[in-house]
Write a protein that holds these residues in place. Structure first.
Motif, short mmCIF file in Angstrom:
data_model
loop_
_atom_site.label_atom_id
_atom_site.label_comp_id
_atom_site.label_asym_id
_atom_site.label_seq_id
_atom_site.Cartn_x
_atom_site.Cartn_y
_atom_site.Cartn_z
N THR A 607 0.83 -1.21 0.00
CA THR A 607 0.00 0.00 0.00
C THR A 607 0.86 1.26 0.00
O THR A 607 0.35 2.36 -0.18
N ALA A 608 2.16 1.10 0.23
CA ALA A 608 3.16 2.16 0.09
C ALA A 608 4.41 1.49 -0.48
O ALA A 608 4.78 0.39 -0.06
N ALA A 609 5.02 2.14 -1.44
CA ALA A 609 6.12 1.52 -2.18
C ALA A 609 7.24 1.07 -1.25
O ALA A 609 7.67 1.81 -0.36
N SER A 610 7.71 -0.16 -1.46
CA SER A 610 8.82 -0.83 -0.78
C SER A 610 8.46 -1.34 0.61
O SER A 610 9.29 -1.96 1.27
N TYR A 611 7.21 -1.11 1.06
CA TYR A 611 6.79 -1.58 2.38
C TYR A 611 5.93 -2.83 2.22
O TYR A 611 4.80 -2.77 1.75
N GLN A 612 6.47 -3.96 2.63
CA GLN A 612 5.79 -5.23 2.47
C GLN A 612 4.64 -5.37 3.46
O GLN A 612 4.69 -4.87 4.57
N GLN A 613 3.58 -6.07 3.04
CA GLN A 613 2.43 -6.34 3.90
C GLN A 613 2.46 -7.79 4.36
O GLN A 613 3.07 -8.66 3.73
N GLN A 614 1.79 -8.05 5.45
CA GLN A 614 1.81 -9.38 6.04
C GLN A 614 1.15 -10.40 5.13
O GLN A 614 0.08 -10.15 4.57
N GLY A 615 1.77 -11.55 4.96
CA GLY A 615 1.22 -12.63 4.15
C GLY A 615 0.25 -13.48 4.95
O GLY A 615 -0.39 -13.01 5.90
N ARG A 616 0.14 -14.73 4.57
CA ARG A 616 -0.80 -15.63 5.24
C ARG A 616 -0.46 -15.75 6.73
O ARG A 616 0.71 -15.84 7.11
N ALA A 617 -1.49 -15.73 7.57
CA ALA A 617 -1.29 -15.84 9.02
C ALA A 617 -2.49 -16.54 9.64
O ALA A 617 -3.62 -16.39 9.16
N GLY A 618 -2.25 -17.28 10.72
CA GLY A 618 -3.32 -17.96 11.43
C GLY A 618 -3.39 -17.51 12.88
O GLY A 618 -2.37 -17.17 13.50
N TYR A 619 -4.61 -17.50 13.43
CA TYR A 619 -4.83 -17.04 14.80
C TYR A 619 -5.84 -17.96 15.49
O TYR A 619 -6.82 -18.42 14.88
N LEU A 620 -5.64 -18.20 16.78
CA LEU A 620 -6.54 -18.98 17.61
C LEU A 620 -6.86 -18.18 18.85
O LEU A 620 -5.94 -17.71 19.54
N THR A 621 -8.15 -17.99 19.15
CA THR A 621 -8.59 -17.12 20.25
C THR A 621 -9.58 -17.86 21.15
O THR A 621 -10.49 -18.53 20.66
N VAL A 622 -9.41 -17.69 22.44
CA VAL A 622 -10.36 -18.16 23.43
C VAL A 622 -10.99 -16.94 24.09
O VAL A 622 -10.27 -16.03 24.53
N ARG A 623 -12.33 -16.90 24.15
CA ARG A 623 -13.05 -15.77 24.74
C ARG A 623 -13.95 -16.23 25.89
O ARG A 623 -14.58 -17.29 25.81
N TYR A 624 -14.02 -15.38 26.91
CA TYR A 624 -14.90 -15.63 28.05
C TYR A 624 -15.70 -14.37 28.34
O TYR A 624 -15.15 -13.26 28.36
N GLN A 625 -16.99 -14.52 28.54
CA GLN A 625 -17.86 -13.39 28.88
C GLN A 625 -18.83 -13.84 29.98
O GLN A 625 -19.67 -14.70 29.74
N MET A 626 -18.70 -13.26 31.16
CA MET A 626 -19.61 -13.59 32.25
C MET A 626 -20.99 -13.02 31.95
O MET A 626 -21.12 -11.87 31.53
N LEU A 627 -22.02 -13.80 32.12
CA LEU A 627 -23.39 -13.37 31.85
C LEU A 627 -24.08 -12.89 33.12
O LEU A 627 -23.69 -13.24 34.22
#
Length: 627
Positions: A607-627
């Motif tokens: 998106t700006a010349a010579s500045y590389q952007q992140q390629g493929r990436a994976g993420y795993l998230t655990v969420r907790y919400q008290m009701l």
């Protein structure tokens, strides 16, 4: 080399811009979106448009009743999309462009409708933020886990907010408190390139008091932002933040609340050698609301925002840029009759900078008075706004806005608006040594917009056509010999059309938007007719989600046409498209497990010349919400 958001080079990178015909990569992504969208139009189910928004009018209004082009992203959508930062969320909305200098936490900017990044006013909980030297808000340093809701208003809003709101306004609301017993929330994320995020918080209240406290941390190894141009290793990023909100409502109706947000970050980057910046983003604010009379509501605000950075070359200190914005506000909302609201207000803003760089002037004030009239009668709606600003450096400015809506049928509304805006030069543009120009004038704009909106039993859609003329546009001009200077380059004209669609089809939730824009240089000098810098002419987004019992799945497609990285339109950046996949499993109403793959096909783009952007990436998230 200093950090781009705070130096003349950063201003040079964001000053003007745009692209030419789209590349084949863009059209492949666009074709996929068009096929999926057309298949859904005849089967989608109704959506609920009962969100209350405040940014477009400075008062609480249902989103369906707003005459401005408004997008809302709430906490549920942020978690469903599994976004990694605020900029990732923002670029999914119509006409919003992101420019990033090399991966997570790196210098980034946001433009709306082809305008410059410093033409976008950014508020956090009603507090004006952004560096007074560069004009950019450091949204890359804002923790996504502390955000409750984002409102994006496209089009000028200087009649309400004064300087900076030429392209639009982005307001970010941090997590809110609640009354009742304490409720805790927490999340933990692990991902590619040693990406780790942890966050936790609690909210509750007793009687008429309420509170919210949240903390968050992030660290990532990052990527090599400029391969072959600097230190050949990954450029990491680390962040630690906290958010506190408190409020109390007295028996006489007086309500007082306060909020504090702090984010401390450390960012590694390449400058021919290893360099890094330690930055701090802060907002503090106190609000008081009361009603002296039944139809009259008063809001008082005192706030401060800070944007600080210490820059190092290796272990050697290089420079410091600390900017501060102090504001006071007084707003009066008066119900004249059912459907008739008059707003009168004033605000005072003080900008100042403390730096190792010698700015000839380091402080200025602005006093503004504004009035707005919102009305509704039968099928007619209107919004009239007028504001007068007295700026210590650039004199007096009067801006206005007129909006009108007509309900053609129960499900179809036509809207139109005209508005003016202005933008005062930044301290860099005025006083930075060997770049600033104290003789430059403020930028002004005139915007015309027409829209058509529909809410049907199959979903909701909107089409907006706009034309924005920006006079005395400030750009970085090459004087020769490697010397650059800020100058007014006459005019830019930005034309465009936005198409927005959301609905439900055979169990699938769909949201898509397409923007076609033509931001061109109309100055009377070489380059007339060229496209402005780093703005794609085409933007396309599609989100598709479905739930199967405890399991939900989704995908996001983002595509942009090619753009130019320089004002002469000789350095082309190719168009691109990326596809993200996500899934979630709900163990119960409190615990969820989420997984996401971003940039599934490992698209290589800039998106700006010579500045590389992140390629493929994976993420795993655990969420907790008290009701």
């Amino acid at each position: 080399m200093m950090m781009l958001p705070r130096t003349p080079l950063g201003n040079l990178c964001k000053t003007t811009c745009l692209a030419a015909p789209a590349s084949p990569t863009f059209f492949r992504g666009f074709s996929a979106l068009a096929l999926m969208t057309s298949a859904c139009l005849s089967h989608a189910a109704p959506l609920h448009l009962d969100h209350q928004v405040v940014t477009a009018t400075r008062t609480s209004q249902p989103i369906a009743a707003n005459l401005a082009a408004v997008s809302v992203i709430d906490r549920a959508a942020i978690e469903r999309l599994q976004a990694t930062d605020a900029l990732d969320v923002l670029r999914r909305t119509p006409s919003v462009t992101r420019v990033n200098n090399g991966g997570p936490g790196k210098s980034s900017s946001i433009g709306i409708r082809g305008t410059n990044s410093d033409h976008v006013l950014v508020l956090i909980d009603g507090v004006r933020v952004g560096s007074v030297t560069s004009g950019n808000a450091a949204l890359q340093n804002l923790p996504i886990e502390q955000i409750e809701r984002i409102e994006i208003v496209r089009g000028p809003r200087s009649s309400l907010y004064g300087s900076e709101a030429i392209g639009g306004v982005i307001q970010i609301f941090t997590r809110q408190g609640s009354t009742g017993a304490p409720k805790a929330w927490a999340s933990a994320t692990a991902g590619s390139r040693n990406h780790h995020v942890g966050s936790a918080g609690v909210s509750g209240g007793a009687g008429n008091a309420w509170y919210n406290l949240g903390v968050s941390s992030l660290s990532t190894r990052g990527i090599d932002a400029r391969p072959g141009r600097g230190d050949p290793d990954n450029d990491g990023y680390r962040e630690l933040s906290a958010n506190l909100k408190l409020g109390y409502r007295f028996a006489n109706g007086l309500e007082i609340d306060g909020h504090v947000l702090e984010s401390h970050s450390s960012n590694d980057f390449d400058s021919g050698f290893k360099a890094n910046t330690d930055a701090v983003l802060k907002t503090h604010g106190v609000n008081a609301r009361f009603a002296p009379l039944d139809p009259w509501r008063v809001t008082l605000q005192a706030a401060r925002s800070e944007d600080k950075s210490d820059n190092f070359n290796g272990s050697t200190f290089n420079s410091r840029f600390d900017s501060r914005r102090d504001s006071l506000g007084w707003q009066n909302d008066i119900d004249l009759a059912p459907g008739q609201l008059l707003t009168l207000g004033m605000d005072h803003l003080t900008d100042q900078v403390s730096s190792t760089t010698d700015y000839r002037k380091a402080r200025r004030t602005n006093l503004g008075y504004y009035a707005q009239y919102l009305g509704q009668q039968g099928r007619h709606e209107w919004q009239l706004g007028l504001r007068h600003d007295d700026n210590q450096q650039h004199g007096q400015h009067t801006t206005g806005n007129l909006g009108y809506g007509f309900q053609l049928t129960d499900s179809l509304q036509a809207v139109g608006s005209i508005g003016t805006a202005f933008k005062a030069p930044t301290f860099n543009q005025l006083y930075f040594p060997n770049f600033g120009n104290p003789d430059i004038k403020e930028e002004t704009s005139r915007n015309v917009e027409l829209g058509l909106r529909g809410q049907h039993d199959w979903g909701n859609w909107a089409v907006n056509v706009f034309r924005n003329e920006v006079d005395d546009l400030i750009a970085s001009v090459n004087l020769g010999g490697g010397v650059w200077q800020a100058e007014n380059v006459n005019k830019a004209v930005i034309k465009g059309i936005e198409l927005d669609l959301a609905g439900h089809w055979w169990g699938w939730d769909l949201a898509g938007n397409l923007t076609l824009q033509d931001p061109s240089n109309r100055s009377r000098r070489p380059g007339q007719g060229d496209l402005l810098v780093r703005r794609p002419e085409q933007l396309f987004n599609l989100d598709v989600d479905r739930r199967f019992g405890r399991v939900s799945v989704g995908a996001s497609l983002h595509a942009e046409g090619r753009r130019w990285d320089n004002a002469a339109n000789t350095n082309e950046l190719s168009g691109y498209s990326t596809l993200d996949l996500r899934a979630e499993y709900g163990f119960n109403h409190q615990w969820r497990l989420q997984a996401r793959i971003s940039n599934l096909f490992d698209t290589d783009y800039e998106t700006a010349a010579s500045y590389q952007q992140q390629g493929r990436a994976g993420y795993l998230t655990v969420r907790y919400q008290m009701l």
